[in-house]
Design a protein around this motif. Structure first.
Motif, PDB file in Angstrom:
ATOM      1  N   ARG A  77       0.849  -1.197   0.000  1.00  0.00           N
ATOM      2  CA  ARG A  77       0.000   0.000   0.000  1.00  0.00           C
ATOM      3  C   ARG A  77       0.878   1.239   0.000  1.00  0.00           C
ATOM      4  O   ARG A  77       1.781   1.361   0.824  1.00  0.00           O
ATOM      5  CB  ARG A  77      -0.920   0.016   1.220  1.00  0.00           C
ATOM      6  CG  ARG A  77      -1.750  -1.250   1.293  1.00  0.00           C
ATOM      7  CD  ARG A  77      -3.168  -1.059   1.749  1.00  0.00           C
ATOM      8  NE  ARG A  77      -3.891  -2.272   1.396  1.00  0.00           N
ATOM      9  CZ  ARG A  77      -4.697  -2.368   0.330  1.00  0.00           C
ATOM     10  NH1 ARG A  77      -4.920  -1.313  -0.436  1.00  0.00           N
ATOM     11  NH2 ARG A  77      -5.289  -3.498   0.044  1.00  0.00           N
ATOM     12  N   ASN A  78       0.606   2.154  -0.909  1.00  0.00           N
ATOM     13  CA  ASN A  78       1.370   3.406  -0.918  1.00  0.00           C
ATOM     14  C   ASN A  78       0.806   4.374   0.129  1.00  0.00           C
ATOM     15  O   ASN A  78      -0.094   4.013   0.887  1.00  0.00           O
ATOM     16  CB  ASN A  78       1.402   4.006  -2.336  1.00  0.00           C
ATOM     17  CG  ASN A  78       0.043   4.569  -2.773  1.00  0.00           C
ATOM     18  OD1 ASN A  78      -0.916   4.587  -1.987  1.00  0.00           O
ATOM     19  ND2 ASN A  78      -0.038   5.001  -4.003  1.00  0.00           N
ATOM     20  N   GLU A  79       1.339   5.588   0.176  1.00  0.00           N
ATOM     21  CA  GLU A  79       0.950   6.528   1.244  1.00  0.00           C
ATOM     22  C   GLU A  79      -0.531   6.913   1.173  1.00  0.00           C
ATOM     23  O   GLU A  79      -1.102   7.400   2.136  1.00  0.00           O
ATOM     24  CB  GLU A  79       1.847   7.779   1.215  1.00  0.00           C
ATOM     25  CG  GLU A  79       1.811   8.601  -0.063  1.00  0.00           C
ATOM     26  CD  GLU A  79       2.592   7.970  -1.226  1.00  0.00           C
ATOM     27  OE1 GLU A  79       3.112   6.837  -1.074  1.00  0.00           O
ATOM     28  OE2 GLU A  79       2.635   8.608  -2.299  1.00  0.00           O
ATOM     29  N   ASN A  80      -1.172   6.659   0.025  1.00  0.00           N
ATOM     30  CA  ASN A  80      -2.613   6.898  -0.078  1.00  0.00           C
ATOM     31  C   ASN A  80      -3.425   5.626   0.125  1.00  0.00           C
ATOM     32  O   ASN A  80      -4.629   5.605  -0.126  1.00  0.00           O
ATOM     33  CB  ASN A  80      -2.967   7.484  -1.456  1.00  0.00           C
ATOM     34  CG  ASN A  80      -2.234   8.790  -1.704  1.00  0.00           C
ATOM     35  OD1 ASN A  80      -2.133   9.631  -0.800  1.00  0.00           O
ATOM     36  ND2 ASN A  80      -1.712   8.964  -2.907  1.00  0.00           N
ATOM     37  N   GLY A  81      -2.767   4.566   0.560  1.00  0.00           N
ATOM     38  CA  GLY A  81      -3.483   3.313   0.822  1.00  0.00           C
ATOM     39  C   GLY A  81      -3.813   2.519  -0.432  1.00  0.00           C
ATOM     40  O   GLY A  81      -4.571   1.554  -0.381  1.00  0.00           O
ATOM     41  N   GLU A  82      -3.221   2.926  -1.578  1.00  0.00           N
ATOM     42  CA  GLU A  82      -3.531   2.241  -2.840  1.00  0.00           C
ATOM     43  C   GLU A  82      -2.605   1.045  -3.065  1.00  0.00           C
ATOM     44  O   GLU A  82      -1.406   1.113  -2.773  1.00  0.00           O
ATOM     45  CB  GLU A  82      -3.376   3.211  -4.020  1.00  0.00           C
ATOM     46  CG  GLU A  82      -4.334   4.395  -3.968  1.00  0.00           C
ATOM     47  CD  GLU A  82      -3.871   5.508  -4.903  1.00  0.00           C
ATOM     48  OE1 GLU A  82      -4.684   5.937  -5.737  1.00  0.00           O
ATOM     49  OE2 GLU A  82      -2.706   5.945  -4.794  1.00  0.00           O
ATOM     50  N   LEU A  83      -3.176  -0.023  -3.646  1.00  0.00           N
ATOM     51  CA  LEU A  83      -2.413  -1.225  -3.958  1.00  0.00           C
ATOM     52  C   LEU A  83      -1.377  -0.894  -5.045  1.00  0.00           C
ATOM     53  O   LEU A  83      -1.728  -0.383  -6.117  1.00  0.00           O
ATOM     54  CB  LEU A  83      -3.357  -2.321  -4.464  1.00  0.00           C
ATOM     55  CG  LEU A  83      -2.737  -3.712  -4.598  1.00  0.00           C
ATOM     56  CD1 LEU A  83      -2.427  -4.301  -3.221  1.00  0.00           C
ATOM     57  CD2 LEU A  83      -3.675  -4.638  -5.370  1.00  0.00           C
ATOM     58  N   THR A  84      -0.117  -1.185  -4.767  1.00  0.00           N
ATOM     59  CA  THR A  84       0.982  -0.724  -5.629  1.00  0.00           C
ATOM     60  C   THR A  84       1.991  -1.836  -5.869  1.00  0.00           C
ATOM     61  O   THR A  84       2.219  -2.670  -4.988  1.00  0.00           O
ATOM     62  CB  THR A  84       1.691   0.475  -4.940  1.00  0.00           C
ATOM     63  OG1 THR A  84       0.709   1.451  -4.591  1.00  0.00           O
ATOM     64  CG2 THR A  84       2.720   1.117  -5.854  1.00  0.00           C
ATOM     65  N   THR A  85       2.575  -1.874  -7.066  1.00  0.00           N
ATOM     66  CA  THR A  85       3.684  -2.787  -7.356  1.00  0.00           C
ATOM     67  C   THR A  85       4.812  -2.007  -8.030  1.00  0.00           C
ATOM     68  O   THR A  85       4.557  -1.104  -8.833  1.00  0.00           O
ATOM     69  CB  THR A  85       3.248  -3.938  -8.295  1.00  0.00           C
ATOM     70  OG1 THR A  85       2.520  -3.392  -9.405  1.00  0.00           O
ATOM     71  CG2 THR A  85       2.369  -4.951  -7.585  1.00  0.00           C
ATOM     72  N   ASP A  86       6.043  -2.349  -7.688  1.00  0.00           N
ATOM     73  CA  ASP A  86       7.210  -1.747  -8.339  1.00  0.00           C
ATOM     74  C   ASP A  86       7.823  -2.780  -9.277  1.00  0.00           C
ATOM     75  O   ASP A  86       7.859  -3.970  -8.958  1.00  0.00           O
ATOM     76  CB  ASP A  86       8.241  -1.313  -7.285  1.00  0.00           C
ATOM     77  CG  ASP A  86       7.677  -0.232  -6.375  1.00  0.00           C
ATOM     78  OD1 ASP A  86       6.913   0.613  -6.870  1.00  0.00           O
ATOM     79  OD2 ASP A  86       7.988  -0.258  -5.166  1.00  0.00           O
ATOM     80  N   HIS A  87       8.300  -2.306 -10.413  1.00  0.00           N
ATOM     81  CA  HIS A  87       8.760  -3.191 -11.485  1.00  0.00           C
ATOM     82  C   HIS A  87      10.108  -2.731 -12.000  1.00  0.00           C
ATOM     83  O   HIS A  87      10.359  -1.529 -12.076  1.00  0.00           O
ATOM     84  CB  HIS A  87       7.772  -3.134 -12.672  1.00  0.00           C
ATOM     85  CG  HIS A  87       6.366  -3.469 -12.301  1.00  0.00           C
ATOM     86  ND1 HIS A  87       5.731  -4.584 -12.772  1.00  0.00           N
ATOM     87  CD2 HIS A  87       5.463  -2.843 -11.505  1.00  0.00           C
ATOM     88  CE1 HIS A  87       4.494  -4.627 -12.295  1.00  0.00           C
ATOM     89  NE2 HIS A  87       4.302  -3.576 -11.519  1.00  0.00           N
ATOM     90  N   ARG A  88      10.934  -3.693 -12.377  1.00  0.00           N
ATOM     91  CA  ARG A  88      12.135  -3.305 -13.118  1.00  0.00           C
ATOM     92  C   ARG A  88      12.488  -4.360 -14.149  1.00  0.00           C
ATOM     93  O   ARG A  88      12.179  -5.543 -13.987  1.00  0.00           O
ATOM     94  CB  ARG A  88      13.315  -2.997 -12.196  1.00  0.00           C
ATOM     95  CG  ARG A  88      13.887  -4.172 -11.483  1.00  0.00           C
ATOM     96  CD  ARG A  88      15.098  -3.778 -10.612  1.00  0.00           C
ATOM     97  NE  ARG A  88      15.444  -4.885  -9.739  1.00  0.00           N
ATOM     98  CZ  ARG A  88      15.864  -4.755  -8.483  1.00  0.00           C
ATOM     99  NH1 ARG A  88      15.989  -3.563  -7.930  1.00  0.00           N
ATOM    100  NH2 ARG A  88      16.153  -5.820  -7.761  1.00  0.00           N
ATOM    101  N   ILE A  89      13.154  -3.879 -15.204  1.00  0.00           N
ATOM    102  CA  ILE A  89      13.687  -4.742 -16.257  1.00  0.00           C
ATOM    103  C   ILE A  89      15.202  -4.633 -16.157  1.00  0.00           C
ATOM    104  O   ILE A  89      15.750  -3.521 -16.163  1.00  0.00           O
ATOM    105  CB  ILE A  89      13.230  -4.252 -17.666  1.00  0.00           C
ATOM    106  CG1 ILE A  89      11.720  -4.356 -17.827  1.00  0.00           C
ATOM    107  CG2 ILE A  89      13.959  -5.017 -18.771  1.00  0.00           C
ATOM    108  CD1 ILE A  89      11.184  -5.746 -18.005  1.00  0.00           C
TER     109      ILE A  89
END
Lengths: 253, 253
Positions: B225-237
């Motif tokens: 959850r980000n600072e706004n409580g939203e479901l979040t994913t971080d990605h890298r290639i």
């Protein structure tokens, strides 16, 4: 009773950059996708959308293709005509024809025939084609349908690669988009071959459905000359040791 | 001298089945491809095709995107409006905006901003943007451009997969279609996640070009959850241990 002529359905299509490959022309998988697209639109125009078709307990499944390709192919940004009509059907099979032409109809880029069956989508068993899903096309009923050329059996494996079936290989019908097989089938030939050779003719047969998450092996023969002296490659897709699809491709030189 | 308003370019686009994924809506990579497509058409309409742009010694390269996506997305078969305009530029950067709307303009499905640089395509060095390739857009010149949100650094690797860059990942500009990165970035999340979660916001930064034949590794964090409580994913290639692209995606629940 007067015979009804098969209905022709045509639409215009503007080629986008993402439908074209490094050669600046649409890839085979995109040409096949366009054929499937125009066939869907034809069905929709006759009130035969996916829901209507499936209301009879099954769905259309393509079992094979045969296609011829002109030496001149359309380019990125070009507007083309996509067309289709039913050419023959009997109790179990329906043959449909597709074409891609230049907007002025001076060049026919692609002429493709596809053989369809109507399959119970749960049991994967063939069903007889319901009159309601075939009659609106006004395709002539024939006991024996014209045969599509067969793919030749691959004799040696010169090129080989594994492909993992990805989430984005699945289309809105929840099956692997059957045009993707052509990307798997051509990619192992490599950039050098694919940049310098252009497809002239192909025949393709689907033997077994590939599913999300599986790994397919794409195998290709050494290029050889067929009985007409044309440069030819044989292709197969194998999953768990079983043949999933076979294709023979003839190339311009 | 009167200021010229930035030119707006819009076109209609009929969504095909092969632009939609198993959810029946266009995939992120296809939405990005449509944005690139409308930006190419805008350029062509101003006499700025690839050859004209490259006549100054370089080409446009996208370095980052930020996009917002409505809860309602277009469906297979729908006609949508694709639009673009230049929103700001200075000597080295040009910011372009894209939108995808319903045909009746009642829903804005996607609003996207892209940051472009002009790069010597041989040396891969930044060049100052030639007046002739930017002036026709009538984008306002600004010393400081609005900043796009940054991708967050990935803290843990929860999902991971390798992808081989294929011949058909290369587009008619002879580079890997930069929309393909989104397929690589989302695919490891798996069908279960991708079928039940819908993208709300994404930010993407390209760090290093990926080439034909390379193998890229796509890594994704655990959903948090980000600072706004939203479901979040971080990605890298990652390619050869080097970061090629980074993205942060926020999801509807």
């Amino acid at each position: 009773m007067a015979l009804k002529a098969p209905l022709v359905y045509e639409t215009k299509h503007h080629l986008s950059y993402y439908e074209c490959d490094a050669t600046g022309h649409p890839s085979l998988s995109m040409l096949i996708s366009m054929a499937v697209q125009v066939s869907e639109e034809h069905g929709n125009s006759l009130g035969l959308d996916t829901a209507a078709i499936q209301s009879y307990g099954g769905g259309w499944v393509i079992t094979s293709y045969e296609g011829s390709f002109a030496a001149r192919q359309p380019i990125n940004g070009e507007e083309v005509i996509l067309g289709t009509r039913a050419i023959a059907n009997n109790r179990f099979f329906a043959l449909r024809e597709f074409w891609i032409q230049s907007a002025d109809r001076q060049v026919e880029y692609v002429r493709l025939t596809g053989l369809f069956v109507y399959m119970n989508l749960q049991t994967r068993h063939l069903m007889s084609i319901p009159q309601a899903v075939i009659e609106p096309y006004h395709g002539p009923e024939k006991k024996r349908l014209p045969r599509l050329a067969k793919a030749r059996e691959l004799q040696d494996v010169r090129f080989k690669n594994d492909y993992h079936v990805r989430f984005f290989d699945i289309d809105s019908n929840h099956h692997v988009n059957n045009a993707r097989y052509f990307d798997w089938m051509q990619d192992p030939l490599g950039a050098e071959f694919l940049t310098h050779h252009q497809l002239k003719h192909m025949t393709m047969r689907y033997e077994k459905e590939v599913r999300y998450g599986q790994t397919v092996t794409s195998e290709i023969s050494s290029p050889y000359r067929n009985e007409n002296g044309e440069l030819t490659t044989d292709h197969r897709i194998v999953v768990d040791g079983q043949l999933a699809a076979a294709s023979t491709m003839i190339w311009y030189e």
